[in-house]
Design a protein around this motif. Structure first.
Motif, PDB file in Angstrom:
ATOM      1  N   ARG A  22       0.842  -1.210   0.000  1.00 32.15           N
ATOM      2  CA  ARG A  22       0.000   0.000   0.000  1.00 32.15           C
ATOM      3  C   ARG A  22       0.868   1.248   0.000  1.00 32.15           C
ATOM      4  O   ARG A  22       0.652   2.177  -0.789  1.00 32.15           O
ATOM      5  N   LEU A  23       1.869   1.273   0.872  1.00 29.09           N
ATOM      6  CA  LEU A  23       2.749   2.431   0.965  1.00 29.09           C
ATOM      7  C   LEU A  23       3.553   2.632  -0.317  1.00 29.09           C
ATOM      8  O   LEU A  23       3.753   3.760  -0.760  1.00 29.09           O
ATOM      9  N   ALA A  24       3.989   1.533  -0.934  1.00 28.81           N
ATOM     10  CA  ALA A  24       4.745   1.620  -2.184  1.00 28.81           C
ATOM     11  C   ALA A  24       3.906   2.235  -3.298  1.00 28.81           C
ATOM     12  O   ALA A  24       4.437   2.862  -4.214  1.00 28.81           O
ATOM     13  N   ARG A  25       2.607   2.083  -3.203  1.00 33.98           N
ATOM     14  CA  ARG A  25       1.703   2.660  -4.202  1.00 33.98           C
ATOM     15  C   ARG A  25       1.210   4.057  -3.815  1.00 33.98           C
ATOM     16  O   ARG A  25       0.403   4.656  -4.509  1.00 33.98           O
ATOM     17  N   GLY A  26       1.681   4.537  -2.674  1.00 34.68           N
ATOM     18  CA  GLY A  26       1.322   5.884  -2.243  1.00 34.68           C
ATOM     19  C   GLY A  26      -0.123   6.013  -1.785  1.00 34.68           C
ATOM     20  O   GLY A  26      -0.695   7.092  -1.859  1.00 34.68           O
TER      21      GLY A  26
END
Length: 78
Positions: A22-26
């Protein structure tokens, strides 16, 4: 972009993988929750690895049958 592979042994492992993706996809928890029709709290509980009876049974079944789960995550090599 390459990928990193990790084994999943528990609900907390799944939660961490989901959080990292999720964080990698912003994405925020709220945005992801809205996209999936979930509450932000549900996303938070999943990411924190909150164990449920259902998830414990799934992992019991996996262990009993010798099944291993792995996840592949994109890795930014900057």
């Amino acid at each position: 972009m390459s990928t990193a592979r990790t084994r999943i042994h528990s609900p907390s492992d799944i939660g961490l993988v989901i959080q990292q993706a999720r964080l990698a996809r912003g994405l925020s928890q709220t945005t992801l929750a809205d996209q999936l029709g979930l509450s932000q709290r549900a996303v938070s509980e999943i990411e924190s690895g909150k164990p449920t009876i259902y998830m414990r049974k799934v992992f019991d079944l996996l262990r009993a049958t010798g099944v291993e789960l792995t996840a592949e995550l994109p890795v930014d090599e900057r």
